[in-house]
Design a protein around this motif. Sequence first.
Motif, PDB file in Angstrom:
ATOM      1  N   PHE A  16      -6.054   8.372 -10.658  1.00 51.52           N
ATOM      2  CA  PHE A  16      -6.688   7.405 -10.847  1.00 51.52           C
ATOM      3  C   PHE A  16      -5.636   5.962 -11.377  1.00 51.52           C
ATOM      4  CE2 PHE A  16     -10.027  10.551 -11.052  1.00 51.52           C
ATOM      5  CZ  PHE A  16     -10.855  10.163 -10.051  1.00 51.52           C
ATOM      6  N   ILE A  17      -4.783   6.298 -11.741  1.00 51.11           N
ATOM      7  CA  ILE A  17      -3.953   5.121 -12.385  1.00 51.11           C
ATOM      8  C   ILE A  17      -2.577   5.303 -11.722  1.00 51.11           C
ATOM      9  CG2 ILE A  17      -2.794   4.359 -14.549  1.00 51.11           C
ATOM     10  CD1 ILE A  17      -5.038   5.312 -16.069  1.00 51.11           C
ATOM     11  N   GLY A  18      -1.933   6.415 -11.687  1.00 57.28           N
ATOM     12  CA  GLY A  18      -0.556   6.374 -11.314  1.00 57.28           C
ATOM     13  C   GLY A  18      -0.121   5.740 -10.043  1.00 57.28           C
ATOM     14  N   PHE A  19      -0.826   6.420  -8.861  1.00 61.46           N
ATOM     15  CA  PHE A  19      -0.706   5.603  -7.580  1.00 61.46           C
ATOM     16  C   PHE A  19      -0.986   4.401  -7.466  1.00 61.46           C
ATOM     17  CE2 PHE A  19      -1.541  10.550  -6.495  1.00 61.46           C
ATOM     18  CZ  PHE A  19      -0.055  10.820  -6.365  1.00 61.46           C
ATOM     19  N   TRP A  20      -2.042   3.963  -8.023  1.00 61.61           N
ATOM     20  CA  TRP A  20      -2.437   2.497  -7.745  1.00 61.61           C
ATOM     21  C   TRP A  20      -1.631   1.559  -8.571  1.00 61.61           C
ATOM     22  CZ3 TRP A  20      -5.911   2.149  -4.211  1.00 61.61           C
ATOM     23  CH2 TRP A  20      -6.884   3.130  -4.115  1.00 61.61           C
ATOM     24  N   VAL A  21      -1.054   1.818  -9.628  1.00 59.94           N
ATOM     25  CA  VAL A  21       0.222   0.993 -10.367  1.00 59.94           C
ATOM     26  C   VAL A  21       1.291   1.061  -9.803  1.00 59.94           C
ATOM     27  CG1 VAL A  21       1.275   0.761 -12.500  1.00 59.94           C
ATOM     28  CG2 VAL A  21      -1.094   1.108 -12.697  1.00 59.94           C
ATOM     29  N   ALA A  22       1.617   2.086  -9.107  1.00 61.34           N
ATOM     30  CA  ALA A  22       2.869   2.164  -8.532  1.00 61.34           C
ATOM     31  C   ALA A  22       2.938   1.491  -7.111  1.00 61.34           C
ATOM     32  CB  ALA A  22       3.319   3.937  -8.272  1.00 61.34           C
ATOM     33  N   SER A  23       1.821   1.658  -6.290  1.00 61.76           N
ATOM     34  CA  SER A  23       1.645   0.872  -4.934  1.00 61.76           C
ATOM     35  C   SER A  23       1.881  -0.476  -5.282  1.00 61.76           C
ATOM     36  CB  SER A  23       0.461   1.415  -4.301  1.00 61.76           C
ATOM     37  OG  SER A  23      -0.807   1.189  -5.150  1.00 61.76           O
ATOM     38  N   PHE A  24       1.043  -0.954  -6.303  1.00 61.48           N
ATOM     39  CA  PHE A  24       0.983  -2.417  -6.627  1.00 61.48           C
ATOM     40  C   PHE A  24       2.386  -3.040  -6.812  1.00 61.48           C
ATOM     41  CE2 PHE A  24       0.499  -6.095  -9.618  1.00 61.48           C
ATOM     42  CZ  PHE A  24      -0.153  -6.934  -8.561  1.00 61.48           C
ATOM     43  N   ALA A  25       3.304  -2.263  -7.756  1.00 61.64           N
ATOM     44  CA  ALA A  25       4.580  -2.638  -8.137  1.00 61.64           C
ATOM     45  C   ALA A  25       5.314  -2.494  -6.889  1.00 61.64           C
ATOM     46  CB  ALA A  25       4.932  -1.552  -9.398  1.00 61.64           C
ATOM     47  N   ALA A  26       5.397  -1.631  -6.127  1.00 63.41           N
ATOM     48  CA  ALA A  26       6.180  -1.267  -4.871  1.00 63.41           C
ATOM     49  C   ALA A  26       5.849  -2.725  -4.006  1.00 63.41           C
ATOM     50  CB  ALA A  26       5.931  -0.066  -4.044  1.00 63.41           C
ATOM     51  N   GLY A  27       4.781  -3.087  -3.866  1.00 62.47           N
ATOM     52  CA  GLY A  27       4.482  -4.343  -2.866  1.00 62.47           C
ATOM     53  C   GLY A  27       5.234  -5.488  -3.810  1.00 62.47           C
ATOM     54  N   LEU A  28       5.109  -5.609  -4.984  1.00 67.97           N
ATOM     55  CA  LEU A  28       5.936  -6.742  -5.635  1.00 67.97           C
ATOM     56  C   LEU A  28       7.239  -6.638  -5.516  1.00 67.97           C
ATOM     57  CD1 LEU A  28       3.937  -7.396  -8.933  1.00 67.97           C
ATOM     58  CD2 LEU A  28       4.031  -8.961  -6.732  1.00 67.97           C
ATOM     59  N   TYR A  29       7.719  -5.177  -5.680  1.00 68.34           N
ATOM     60  CA  TYR A  29       9.254  -4.865  -5.593  1.00 68.34           C
ATOM     61  C   TYR A  29       9.907  -5.327  -4.226  1.00 68.34           C
ATOM     62  CZ  TYR A  29      13.301  -2.176  -5.784  1.00 68.34           C
ATOM     63  OH  TYR A  29      15.004  -1.862  -5.923  1.00 68.34           O
ATOM     64  N   ILE A  30       9.061  -5.163  -3.198  1.00 67.41           N
ATOM     65  CA  ILE A  30       9.444  -5.382  -1.843  1.00 67.41           C
ATOM     66  C   ILE A  30       9.667  -6.901  -1.597  1.00 67.41           C
ATOM     67  CG2 ILE A  30       8.928  -5.346   0.631  1.00 67.41           C
ATOM     68  CD1 ILE A  30       7.674  -2.560  -0.035  1.00 67.41           C
ATOM     69  N   LEU A  31       8.468  -7.508  -2.029  1.00 65.70           N
ATOM     70  CA  LEU A  31       8.582  -8.975  -2.037  1.00 65.70           C
ATOM     71  C   LEU A  31       9.711  -9.897  -2.863  1.00 65.70           C
ATOM     72  CD1 LEU A  31       4.998  -9.714  -2.248  1.00 65.70           C
ATOM     73  CD2 LEU A  31       6.105 -10.021  -0.244  1.00 65.70           C
ATOM     74  N   ILE A  32      10.218  -9.232  -4.054  1.00 62.40           N
ATOM     75  CA  ILE A  32      10.945  -9.956  -4.778  1.00 62.40           C
ATOM     76  C   ILE A  32      12.337  -9.408  -4.640  1.00 62.40           C
ATOM     77  CG2 ILE A  32      11.727 -10.029  -7.331  1.00 62.40           C
ATOM     78  CD1 ILE A  32       8.632 -10.033  -7.792  1.00 62.40           C
ATOM     79  N   ILE A  33      12.566  -8.348  -4.128  1.00 58.16           N
ATOM     80  CA  ILE A  33      13.968  -7.829  -4.073  1.00 58.16           C
ATOM     81  C   ILE A  33      15.030  -8.901  -3.263  1.00 58.16           C
ATOM     82  CG2 ILE A  33      13.812  -6.271  -2.248  1.00 58.16           C
ATOM     83  CD1 ILE A  33      15.765  -5.662  -5.480  1.00 58.16           C
ATOM     84  N   PRO A  34      14.613  -9.261  -2.208  1.00 56.60           N
ATOM     85  CA  PRO A  34      15.661  -9.986  -1.574  1.00 56.60           C
ATOM     86  C   PRO A  34      15.994 -11.374  -2.295  1.00 56.60           C
ATOM     87  CG  PRO A  34      13.834  -9.546   0.035  1.00 56.60           C
ATOM     88  CD  PRO A  34      13.323  -9.122  -1.472  1.00 56.60           C
ATOM     89  N   PHE A  35      15.273 -11.653  -3.117  1.00 57.45           N
ATOM     90  CA  PHE A  35      15.429 -13.076  -3.845  1.00 57.45           C
ATOM     91  C   PHE A  35      16.427 -12.679  -4.986  1.00 57.45           C
ATOM     92  CE2 PHE A  35      11.247 -14.013  -2.084  1.00 57.45           C
ATOM     93  CZ  PHE A  35      11.508 -15.104  -1.328  1.00 57.45           C
ATOM     94  N   THR A  36      16.726 -11.558  -5.417  1.00 60.48           N
ATOM     95  CA  THR A  36      17.580 -11.407  -6.530  1.00 60.48           C
ATOM     96  C   THR A  36      18.953 -11.691  -6.126  1.00 60.48           C
ATOM     97  OG1 THR A  36      17.969  -8.872  -5.910  1.00 60.48           O
ATOM     98  CG2 THR A  36      16.335  -9.349  -7.493  1.00 60.48           C
ATOM     99  N   VAL A  37      19.082 -11.840  -4.739  1.00 63.46           N
ATOM    100  CA  VAL A  37      20.625 -12.101  -4.359  1.00 63.46           C
ATOM    101  C   VAL A  37      20.910 -13.593  -4.934  1.00 63.46           C
ATOM    102  CG1 VAL A  37      22.231 -12.604  -2.645  1.00 63.46           C
ATOM    103  CG2 VAL A  37      20.686 -10.647  -2.361  1.00 63.46           C
TER     104      VAL A  37
END
Length: 70
Positions: A16-37
């Motif tokens: 009820f918590i782990g999968f939902w929080v991780a999937s939201f964080a994964a979406g943000l991670y995918i969007l932000i990771i290219p800008f770290t360059v």
Amino acid sequence: MGNVLFSILWLLILIFIGFWVASFAAGLYILIIPFTVCIEPLTGLTDFLLSVIQFPRYCAQAMMEGKGFN
């Protein structure tokens, strides 16, 4: 095996918590990771998001060991 009650609680947290929080964080991670360059300070944020993405693994490991909430 540890305490069965804690294993059941960790399973509920995982579902009820782990999968939902991780999937939201994964979406943000995918969007932000290219800008770290271009924007170096975002590296700290992406490192934090990566640790949040690994939260379901922590829940599953705690569930299998029957760990408490210490």
